[in-house]
Structure formats: structure tokens, C-alpha cells
Design an enzyme around this catalytic site. Structure first.
Site, mmCIF file in Angstrom:
data_model
loop_
_atom_site.group_PDB
_atom_site.id
_atom_site.type_symbol
_atom_site.label_atom_id
_atom_site.label_comp_id
_atom_site.label_asym_id
_atom_site.label_seq_id
_atom_site.Cartn_x
_atom_site.Cartn_y
_atom_site.Cartn_z
ATOM 1 N N ASP A 1 3.776 -23.214 -4.358
ATOM 2 C CA ASP A 1 4.532 -22.544 -3.251
ATOM 3 C C ASP A 1 4.404 -20.888 -3.336
ATOM 4 O O ASP A 1 3.118 -20.585 -3.534
ATOM 5 C CB ASP A 1 5.948 -22.943 -3.546
ATOM 6 C CG ASP A 1 6.743 -22.953 -2.070
ATOM 7 O OD1 ASP A 1 7.327 -21.717 -1.605
ATOM 8 O OD2 ASP A 1 7.229 -24.049 -1.750
ATOM 9 N N ASP A 2 5.053 -20.333 -2.792
ATOM 10 C CA ASP A 2 4.817 -19.037 -2.503
ATOM 11 C C ASP A 2 4.793 -18.079 -3.681
ATOM 12 O O ASP A 2 5.013 -18.647 -4.751
ATOM 13 C CB ASP A 2 6.232 -18.392 -1.889
ATOM 14 C CG ASP A 2 6.157 -17.026 -1.229
ATOM 15 O OD1 ASP A 2 5.121 -16.298 -1.361
ATOM 16 O OD2 ASP A 2 7.141 -16.565 -0.509
ATOM 17 N N LYS B 1 2.183 -26.616 3.288
ATOM 18 C CA LYS B 1 3.349 -26.438 3.597
ATOM 19 C C LYS B 1 3.220 -25.077 4.648
ATOM 20 O O LYS B 1 3.059 -24.085 3.850
ATOM 21 C CB LYS B 1 4.390 -26.372 2.535
ATOM 22 C CG LYS B 1 5.808 -26.149 2.882
ATOM 23 C CD LYS B 1 6.680 -25.778 1.584
ATOM 24 C CE LYS B 1 8.116 -25.656 1.797
ATOM 25 N NZ LYS B 1 8.880 -25.520 0.781
ATOM 26 N N ASP C 1 5.283 -22.430 6.571
ATOM 27 C CA ASP C 1 6.839 -21.942 6.311
ATOM 28 C C ASP C 1 6.963 -20.989 7.617
ATOM 29 O O ASP C 1 6.007 -20.550 8.150
ATOM 30 C CB ASP C 1 7.102 -21.262 5.217
ATOM 31 C CG ASP C 1 8.670 -21.416 4.982
ATOM 32 O OD1 ASP C 1 9.227 -21.848 5.981
ATOM 33 O OD2 ASP C 1 9.049 -21.478 3.704
ATOM 34 N N MET C 2 8.051 -20.774 7.930
ATOM 35 C CA MET C 2 8.556 -19.802 8.893
ATOM 36 C C MET C 2 9.776 -19.328 8.653
ATOM 37 O O MET C 2 10.869 -20.012 8.993
ATOM 38 C CB MET C 2 8.348 -20.269 10.692
ATOM 39 C CG MET C 2 8.940 -18.931 11.441
ATOM 40 S SD MET C 2 9.361 -19.807 12.845
ATOM 41 C CE MET C 2 9.543 -18.486 14.050
ATOM 42 N N CYS D 1 7.761 -26.129 8.043
ATOM 43 C CA CYS D 1 9.129 -25.806 7.324
ATOM 44 C C CYS D 1 9.394 -24.467 8.118
ATOM 45 O O CYS D 1 8.520 -23.611 8.508
ATOM 46 C CB CYS D 1 8.818 -25.317 5.854
ATOM 47 S SG CYS D 1 10.288 -24.677 4.877
ATOM 48 N N ASP E 1 16.380 -26.101 3.590
ATOM 49 C CA ASP E 1 16.534 -25.596 2.137
ATOM 50 C C ASP E 1 17.535 -25.858 1.213
ATOM 51 O O ASP E 1 17.733 -25.688 -0.138
ATOM 52 C CB ASP E 1 16.466 -23.879 2.133
ATOM 53 C CG ASP E 1 15.009 -23.217 2.659
ATOM 54 O OD1 ASP E 1 14.144 -24.038 2.440
ATOM 55 O OD2 ASP E 1 14.899 -22.265 3.006
#
Length: 732
Positions: free
Chosen positions: A365-366, A475, A477-478, A525, A547
């Protein structure tokens, strides 16, 4: 499945085995509706369903003074006519007038379904659907409208969209463009919307339709967690198992408006389209504009049947590519395990434990890129951080693959931190109104995806990361709403186009990445469920549902999501406790039993579980691998609503009705009551189903019900908070 044109009566009849949709050319040349509902026999003329006759203070249309648009059902109502209801479109002409008069000009009927350029839409081959395009023209301004319809062979569905073409010699401005209008002859309905906010998305709310307007909307730049672009109108006594209802879903991911207008003459008008407050589209001579698609579905068999229609349509006629109708890999995501504080070694340790548990995919992830150690910096710099990934994404993917896992990673390509190399080099690429300080959201600005050069730049950066690495999942995301929507690369008179062009830019980047890497499974996402819509499913077949990973809250969120979206689209994971969002501790079995009715995965460090919990995880993964095709693509039924009781129950049934799984959940136990009983659905009433050591006929399970007690060998502790079980039924 057929579309018939009755020349003499000037009427169209679209029908299949379940529905009929009838419309006609009205006396003034504009299109009107006559009927939408259960299938009826065709005949030459249904004009009797229209209204002829004058009323006081009702404007009429010459030359027939007994005809008024206000008293009749319209197909695509315009601003400024004798219909004073909510209008579907408004065009502004060179002389500043806003009155149009678009009359029937021609039509074409054909097998199959046309693609919408640059937009997501359902698709079908020539054996699966038929299409109708009705062309209308304003004789004064030469504005052409093409009203497009498709009817599917096997589903009670009509899809609609509209295209505007300026065939005149002067500029026309579109101020309002709805994609669909449905006019109903009475108002005895209830309105259902699916609303909430971050971490409590898509909660169903029902209210009686009264005279006046009801609407939901988003002006946040995306479809939003606050109001989903999916609504239902249903008869007051309709429930999950019986009754008439109509559902409308917008195949679009930006600002929208969905409205019901109940007038004082008894007509009910449903509208859905791009929100007019953030839309102003100039059409130069010869130019055209295509509106997104709306899916309209009908049932007279209850809301479960309506939901199953949307599930089937989206799985078979919206999702594309390798992952269409394919069971999804069981993944582990490191976000709640590490956040942005990790090294390659710590990631590989978590991945190794995931493999030991039986997972199939690891997702980083991030925090892997730029100078990204917190929310404040690095976003937009899609280059691997050498301190965290010394060999880059390619080496980490290889090492994860060597463990026996597929590999994927997280991106947020639409956003930029002010503290980033990208923003320092191109500050004009972020939305901002000249002379004003733009708002921040999660310490980031929004990149101007209405500009091709911005989209192409981000694509080139991501391509370099992906190319050469074995990437099977991404994935996307925004994490903020759009504000200060002003493009420094666009002329002032075209700023009303920017919000829509931004969404088109998002779609274009998806298309470019899919074309380059067609085997990647994309999961959309937006801080969880803030852009959970049908438009996204065209590009990413699953979406991170919320989330909020709390098991008890997820029952509510996933239950609401199931009304309009297939189980295969619902990203659902088991996370650590106490839960990050709520602080609640729910048993790991409950969390997994909820997540099973979704794409399924884990959002934690399995190294931190007790030996007993880790054994449960291994058992959960074995169970999910065995049943995931059924769980994600079986026929889904809501049985007991968690919004009405302290329990929830839902189930899936295989197409041949030989196998079923029932999920039962107690959120809050009661005291001194009778054993619980649930009535199942969708079974073959003549088949005998085995549940552990007991056997039951389908008819008794659906009518008498299943008792939740020890005699059924279910081992279900109904009198315990957060207890759950998944009951397996197998036919003889």
C-alpha cells in the site's frame, strides 16, 4: 426480445419476456412515454394511454388545443415547453433564448449495442440485445438529439443515453443534460436512496414520495460516499420478496443528480444525469456531446429480484477482460499492518506469513514512492523510494513471487502533495482559481485530469514502475473531493466543461493502463467507498467498499451495497482489532464470515496473531478457496435486515440450485427469547438439502424456515454478541 415501430400510430414498443417499454411521437412532434412495466401484448395503437382534454390554467400545444405536455408523460422533456415539470435538457442559443422544440425526425433499429466513445457503458452482442436510436431535431436551430435505448434479451433492463449534435451554424450551449427520464402515471411509490459518509457508506433510507421534489446529488467531483448514484422507487408494500420496483443506476463516476418530481396532476418523473450546477458545455457548429448511460431495471417480484438483475447485468455486460466472472485472489494488504513505516525486509516477513496462511496475493500500500513517509509529501512522484525498495518494484515483486504469491501495489494518480517534485515543477497542473488559495484535502491538491498532458505524464511514470515487474493487481485510490475546479489550461468560456473532462481523463488513464497491462486486476478505491459506482466497474471489476473494516459496521455497509452492486465488486477484508476506525473488537470469525461475502482478504500482520487465531485464518482461507466462485457469483438474497433487527442473514445460491451458503450474524444478543428462525430463498422446493447431519426439503426451508439451534448441528451461539456462522447446503 424485439423493438417494433408502428408506422401509422408512430409508436415504438420495446419488449422481452419480462418487460415492455412503449413510447410515441406526440401531436407536437416530440417524444412521449406511454408505458413501462411488466410485459404486455403488442398491438398497433396504445394512444388511449395518453391524455386528451383541456384543463384550466394548463398551457396547450397548437395546433391541437386538447393536448398539453404538462398532462402527458414525456420521453425527454425540454425547458420552456407547456410541461412545467423538471426538465431533462436545456440549451442556450445565440440570441440568449433557452427554448427548444426538438421533433421526431427518424430512427434506426439494430441488433447489438453501440459503444460510447470515452465513456463506460454496458455492452452486448447481436444475440443479447437490440437497440433503438431516435433522432430529433429543432428545425429553427438545427440542434439534433439522438435518444438511444437498448433492451437485453434475458434481463428486465432498458439502458438509455443521449447525444447532442449541433447541425446549425451558430454555437449552442448545453446548460443541463440528463441521461434518462422515466415518467410514471401515478405517485404511489416510496423512494430509496443509499447515503452516508466516509466509513458509513450506502446506508439505505426510504421515504414516501409526496408532491414536490426528492433528489440526491454529488457535486464533489466523484460519485461520493454521501449519496450513491443508484436509486429505487418501489410500491409501499414491496419488500425483498414481492412487489413492484424500478431501479436506476448511473454508469458514471462524477457529479450527478438523481431526482423524483411528483407533480400536482399525479405524474411521477424520474431523472438521472450529470449535475447541472457543475456543467456548461458549448457546442460549436458541427460538434457533438454524448451523455453517460443510465441503466433502468424493473421488477414485479421484489427487491431481491431487482438486485439480482443489476448483479447479473454488471457481471456479464459491464465488467470486462480477464477478471470477468472469475473468482478473485485472496490477498493480504499491508496498510493497517505498517501504514507507511516499512522496509523491504519487513514487507517480505509479512508476505511470508501470508503465504503460510494460504493467501495468493500480496499488496503493497501507500508509502513506497518519492519522499513518502507520511501524508504530507511525495504524492505525485511515482518513482520507487530506494530506502524502502532498494531494488525497486521489480525486485520486490520478484521476491514476493519467489514466496509463491502474486504481487500488486497502491497508487493515487489523481492527486499531488504541494511538497513534491511534480508540484514544484508543474504547479499549474493542480486545480486552483487564479488569485485564490486552493483548499487542501488530506494535505493534497487535485491534478487537472481534464488536460491530456497531465494524464499522459502520470501514465508514463506509472508505466516505468510497472513495466518489467510482475504486477498482477493495482489498487487505485482517490482520497479527497474536488474543490477549486478551474483548469489553467482551459479558456475561461470552457471552464464549465472541466468537471466532466476530469472524469473523462480518469477513464482515459484507466484505458491506457488496461491496454498496456490487460491482465492486471484493478481495484478502485476512494477513501474506501467514495467512488463506488457502475462507471468504475467498467475499468476495475471490484471496489474497496469502505475504509471502515469493523465487522459489525461492514454488515450494514455490505448489506446496503448489495441492492445495486454484485458481491464480486465488494472489496472486503479482515482487519486487526481493536478496529482502527471504531475501536471495537469483534471476533475474527465474525469478521471473516462478513468478508466472505465479498472479494475477501486480510488487512493486518498475521505475525501478530495468536497461534489459535492463525489457525482460524488458515481455515477461513481454505473455506474461501472452496466456495469463492459461489460466494462472489451465486444468486444473492437478503433474508433478514440488520437495520430492522439485531440480526442479519443473507445467502447465495448456485445457478443449478444444488448448493447454497447462508450467512447469519448476531450483532446484539437478546435474552430469554425463542430460538431464531430464518426463511431461506432461491432453493429448489423439491430438492433435499443436507446441512451437516440433517436433511430438509427446499420448500420447508423457504416456508417453514430453518431453526438456529443445536438440533440443527449448526453450533451457532445466537445468544452471544457478534456471533456468526456460514451454513452450507448441499442438495442430494
Amino acid at each position: 426480445m424485439n423493438i417494433i415501430w408502428h408506422e401509422k400510430a408512430k409508436q415504438f414498443h420495446l419488449y422481452n419476456d419480462e418487460i415492455s417499454y412503449i413510447m410515441y411521437v406526440q401531436p407536437n412532434g416530440e417524444m412521449g412515454q406511454l408505458y413501462f412495466g411488466s410485459r404486455i401484448h403488442d398491438k398497433e395503437d396504445f394512444t388511449y394511454l395518453s391524455h386528451r382534454g383541456a384543463k384550466s390554467m394548463v398551457a396547450v400545444d397548437a395546433p391541437e388545443e386538447n393536448f398539453s405536455m404538462e398532462l402527458n408523460r414525456q420521453e425527454y422533456p425540454r425547458f420552456g415547453s407547456t410541461d412545467f415539470g423538471a426538465h431533462a435538457f436545456e440549451a442556450e442559443y445565440a440570441d440568449a433564448s433557452r427554448v427548444s422544440n426538438c421533433r421526431y425526425l427518424s430512427h434506426k433499429i439494430f441488433a447489438g449495442k453501440e459503444k460510447l466513445d470515452g465513456l463506460p457503458a454496458t455492452y452486448a452482442d447481436e444475440a443479447q440485445a437490440m437497440a433503438l436510436v431516435v433522432t430529433m431535431e429543432d428545425p429553427l436551430t438545427k440542434l439534433n438529439l439522438e435518444l438511444s435505448y437498448s433492451i437485453f434479451r434475458d434481463l428486465p433492463v432498458i439502458t438509455r443515453n443521449v447525444r447532442f449534435i449541433n447541425r446549425g451554424d451558430q454555437k449552442i450551449i448545453l446548460n443541463r443534460v440528463m441521461s434518462a427520464c422515466i415518467d410514471l402515471p401515478d405517485q404511489d411509490y416510496e423512494w430509496m436512496q443509499f447515503s452516508g459518509a466516509w466509513a458509513r457508506e450506502r446506508i439505505p433510507a426510504t421515504r414516501k414520495i409526496e408532491r414536490g421534489m426528492i433528489s440526491v446529488e454529488s457535486k464533489r467531483g466523484g460519485s461520493s460516499a454521501n449519496h450513491n448514484p443508484f436509486i429505487i422507487v418501489k410500491r409501499p408494500h414491496a419488500d425483498d420478496f414481492a412487489g413492484e420496483a424500478i431501479g436506476m443506476s448511473f454508469v458514471y463516476s462524477g457529479n450527478f443528480l438523481a431526482a423524483a418530481d411528483a407533480d400536482t396532476y399525479g405524474r411521477l418523473r424520474l431523472l438521472m444525469g450529470i449535475h447541472p450546477d457543475t456543467f456548461r458545455w458549448p457546442l460549436e457548429a458541427g460538434a457533438e456531446f454524448t451523455a453517460p448511460e443510465v441503466v433502468v431495471a424493473y421488477t414485479d417480484k421484489g427487491l431481491n429480484d431487482l438486485s439480482q438483475t443489476f448483479h447479473s447485468l454488471f457481471n456479464n455486460h459491464l465488467v470486462r477482460g480477464k477478471w470477468k466472472n472469475k473468482a478473485r485472489p485472496i490477498l493480504l494488504n499491508n496498510w493497517e499492518a505498517t501504514f507507511m513505516d516499512f522496509t523491504q525486509d519487513s514487507i517480505l516477513k509479512i508476505a511470508a506469513k501470508a503465504k503460510e496462511a494460504g493467501a495468493e496475493l500480496f499488496v503493497l500500500d501507500d508509502g513506497w514512492f518519492g519522499k513518502r513517509d507520511d501524508d504530507y509529501a511525495g504524492l505525485g512522484d511515482w518513482v520507487e523510494n530506494p530506502d524502502k525498495l532498494p531494488g525497486g518494484m521489480k525486485e520486490l515483486a520478484r521476491k514476493v513471487n519467489e514466496l509463491g504469491l502474486e504481487f500488486g501495489f497502491w497508487i493515487e494518480p489523481e492527486m499531488v502533495n504541494p511538497d513534491s517534485d511534480l508540484y514544484r515543477a508543474h504547479p499549474d497542473w493542480a486545480f486552483a482559481v487564479p488569485g485564490r488559495e486552493p483548499a487542501l484535502g488530506r494535505h493534497q491538491y487535485v491534478l487537472d485530469f481534464s488536460r491530456d498532458e497531465v494524464v499522459d505524464y502520470i501514465y508514463d511514470m506509472l508505466y516505468k514502475v510497472i513495466d518489467g515487474a510482475n504486477i498482477s493487481y493495482m489498487k487505485w485510490d482517490m482520497n479527497r473531493a474536488l474543490t477549486d475546479v478551474y483548469s489553467k489550461g482551459t479558456e475561461p468560456e470552457l471552464q464549465g466543461c472541466v468537471s466532466h473532462k476530469y472524469v473523462l481523463g480518469v477513464y482515459r488513464l484507466y484505458e491506457k493502463l488496461i491496454a498496456a497491462f490487460p491482465d492486471i486486476l484493478f481495484e478502485s478505491c476512494s477513501s474506501g467507498g467514495s467512488r463506488f459506482d457502475a462507471g468504475m466497474l467498467y475499468y476495475a471489476p471490484q471496489a474497496w467498499c469502505s475504509d471502515n473494516t469493523d465487522g459489525a459496521d461492514r454488515v450494514l455497509i455490505q448489506y446496503g451495497s448489495s441492492y445495486g452492486y454484485p458481491i464480486s465488486s465488494i472489496g472486503a477484508h479482515v482487519s486487526a482489532v481493536p478496529n482502527q476506525q471504531t475501536g471495537r473488537s469483534v471476533p475474527i470469525q465474525f469478521r471473516a464470515d462478513v468478508a466472505c461475502f465479498g472479494t475477501f482478504g486480510y488487512e493486518l500482520d498475521l505475525n501478530e496473531l495468536s497461534d489459535g487465531e492463525f489457525e482460524q485464518v488458515k481455515e477461513q482461507i481454505v473455506f474461501m478457496k472452496k466456495y469463492r466462485q459461489l460466494l462472489q457469483f451465486g444468486r444473492f438474497y437478503r433474508l433478514v435486515s440488520p437495520f430492522e433487527t439485531d440480526m442479519n442473514a443473507w445467502m447465495v445460491v448456485s445457478e443449478d440450485k444444488k448448493q447454497a451458503l447462508v450467512g447469519v450474524y448476531t450483532m446484539r444478543a437478546s435474552v430469554n427469547g425463542l430460538d431464531g428462525r430464518i426463511r431461506l430463498a432461491g432453493l429448489d422446493e423439491d430438492k433435499r438439502y443436507h446441512i451437516n447431519t440433517c436433511a430438509y426439503y427446499g420448500d420447508e426451508l423457504m416456508r417453514a424456515g430453518l431453526l438456529l439451534d443445536a438440533k440443527n448441528a449448526l453450533n451457532y451461539k445466537i445468544y452471544q454478541d457478534y456471533s456468526s456462522c456460514i451454513i452450507c447446503l448441499n442438495a442430494e
